[in-house]
Structures are given as C-alpha cells and as structure tokens.
Design a protein around this motif. Structure first.
Motif, PDB file in Angstrom:
ATOM      1  N   GLN A   4     -22.312 -39.437   6.395  1.00 58.65           N
ATOM      2  CA  GLN A   4     -22.035 -39.160   5.217  1.00 58.65           C
ATOM      3  C   GLN A   4     -20.762 -38.233   4.982  1.00 58.65           C
ATOM      4  N   TYR A   5     -20.704 -37.033   5.635  1.00 57.21           N
ATOM      5  CA  TYR A   5     -19.674 -36.179   5.616  1.00 57.21           C
ATOM      6  C   TYR A   5     -18.249 -36.642   6.315  1.00 57.21           C
ATOM      7  N   GLU A  39     -16.942 -38.810   3.372  1.00 57.73           N
ATOM      8  CA  GLU A  39     -16.356 -38.015   2.656  1.00 57.73           C
ATOM      9  C   GLU A  39     -14.846 -37.429   2.970  1.00 57.73           C
ATOM     10  N   GLN A  40     -14.911 -37.148   4.399  1.00 60.22           N
ATOM     11  CA  GLN A  40     -13.613 -36.790   4.784  1.00 60.22           C
ATOM     12  C   GLN A  40     -12.423 -37.806   4.944  1.00 60.22           C
ATOM     13  N   GLU A  79     -11.126 -38.376   1.524  1.00 60.49           N
ATOM     14  CA  GLU A  79     -10.034 -37.256   1.113  1.00 60.49           C
ATOM     15  C   GLU A  79      -8.908 -37.530   1.369  1.00 60.49           C
ATOM     16  N   LEU A 137     -12.373 -39.984  -4.053  1.00 58.86           N
ATOM     17  CA  LEU A 137     -13.451 -38.569  -3.920  1.00 58.86           C
ATOM     18  C   LEU A 137     -14.827 -38.720  -4.504  1.00 58.86           C
ATOM     19  N   ARG A 138     -14.917 -40.029  -5.265  1.00 54.38           N
ATOM     20  CA  ARG A 138     -16.273 -40.208  -5.857  1.00 54.38           C
ATOM     21  C   ARG A 138     -17.210 -41.391  -4.565  1.00 54.38           C
ATOM     22  N   SER A 176     -19.462 -42.907  -1.924  1.00 52.90           N
ATOM     23  CA  SER A 176     -20.602 -42.422  -0.984  1.00 52.90           C
ATOM     24  C   SER A 176     -20.731 -43.745  -0.052  1.00 52.90           C
ATOM     25  N   THR A 177     -21.525 -43.480   1.067  1.00 53.14           N
ATOM     26  CA  THR A 177     -21.874 -44.239   2.004  1.00 53.14           C
ATOM     27  C   THR A 177     -22.366 -45.569   1.367  1.00 53.14           C
TER      28      THR A 177
END
Length: 201
Positions: free
Chosen positions: A122-123, A126-127, A130, A142-143, A145-146
């Motif tokens: 998940q991180y 997110e990276q 970004e 930025l919103r 999710s997986t």
C-alpha cells in the motif's frame, strides 16, 4: 480522473488507462512495478499480490498468452476454506517483466514475487502516486488506494473495452453480477460515440 467521496471520508478514484499507467511508470524498482501492475493489469487485490509465485504463471493453450493462478482469492460466500481459486489474464509484457525480475534476483519458482507485507505494498502505491502527482500536476493521484487499481482494471474492461461481464467476473473472482456493478462507471463520451457509430445510428 474522477473522485467520489464515500461516507467514511475516503475516496473512490476512477482513472483512465493513461492516468493509471503513470503509477507503474513512477515505481522505482521492478518489484514495486510488478506489485502495482498485478493489481492494475490483472485485477488482483493487495492481499492476493502477496501470494503470487512464479510457479503460478502458465502459458495458455495457444502458446502465446499467459494465465496467472490466484490461489487464495477473497471468498465472500464462505464456501472455500483458504480462499477461492481462480485464473486471471497475465499480459505478455508483464510476464516478461516478471521473468526478467526472477532471473536477475534468483527468485525460485516457489518463492513469493512480493516478499513484503500488505501495508508495504500500500505504501509503494502511495509513493508512486506522489511521484505521479508531482509529474502531472494532478493532486487527485494522492487519493489513490490499492483498491482503485483493481477498480480501474475492471472499469477499463467492462466500460472501455466492452468485455463480457461474465469474463470479468471469472478473471476478477466475483461470484455475482451485483458484485461487479459498482465497478461500472458512466461510459465516457468517446465510448458512447464508438458504440453508437458501430451500430450505425
């Protein structure tokens, strides 16, 4: 990109394929790119990504395409101990990337491709989001999710490519049409024009 706010304050993000492709492009390692693409190109849930091993990849009967065996898919019916088994479509380009990664890192056929935890994957998303937000100037990344990657995959097949819902259900592990109905967003204007042109109206 279209964002819908849920009651809990989270968002459902609807991406075009071009918008989605910014995410694997932003991944900084092969392993991260593979994890993202297993969700966005194969429709896997994040937990299913962690179970993928090279041994789960097989060539289809035509000798040109590939299957990916999902050994512990989510089971909402309670009928399958240990999860529901299915096979999904593995794009040839992704199979080649996986093969190259396994050769370079000496990954055994029975070792997980993604030897990390769910939160780590998940991180990674997110990276990548970004980076994509910075490169495109679109802060909606930025919103993401997986699960938005799986949503993008299903929506692309159902709405943009007009793939049969029964095929998408089989590939994605859904047991009923009601389960995939949320993945049907309103068709794009291009989709409407193409479809209506084909029927001669």
């Amino acid at each position: 990109m279209r964002c819908e706010r849920n009651k809990d304050g989270s968002f459902n993000v609807w991406m075009t394929r071009d918008e989605y492709h910014e995410l694997p492009r932003a991944a900084d390692t092969f392993q991260r790119e593979i994890a993202i693409r297993l969700m966005g190109d194969c429709g896997l849930r994040v937990a299913e990504v962690l179970d993928v091993k090279p041994v789960h990849i097989s060539r289809k009967a035509d000798g040109k395409h590939y299957d990916l065996e999902v050994v512990s898919g989510k089971d909402t019916t309670g009928e399958y101990a240990g999860g529901k088994h299915r096979e999904t479509w593995l794009p040839r380009e992704l199979e080649a990337l996986v093969n190259r990664y396994c050769q370079q890192h000496n990954v055994d056929e029975n070792e997980p491709l993604i030897d990390r935890g769910k939160r780590t994957v998940q991180y990674w998303v997110e990276q990548a989001a970004e980076v994509a937000a910075k490169e495109t100037g679109d802060e909606d990344y930025l919103r993401i999710s997986t699960h938005d990657l799986r949503r993008c995959w299903a929506n692309h097949l159902l709405v943009e490519e007009n793939v049969s819902p029964r095929i998408v259900m089989a590939l994605g592990g859904w047991s009923s049409y009601d389960a995939i109905e949320p993945y049907l967003a309103a068709p794009t204007e291009e989709n409407i024009i193409d479809c209506m042109t084909q029927v001669g109206l």
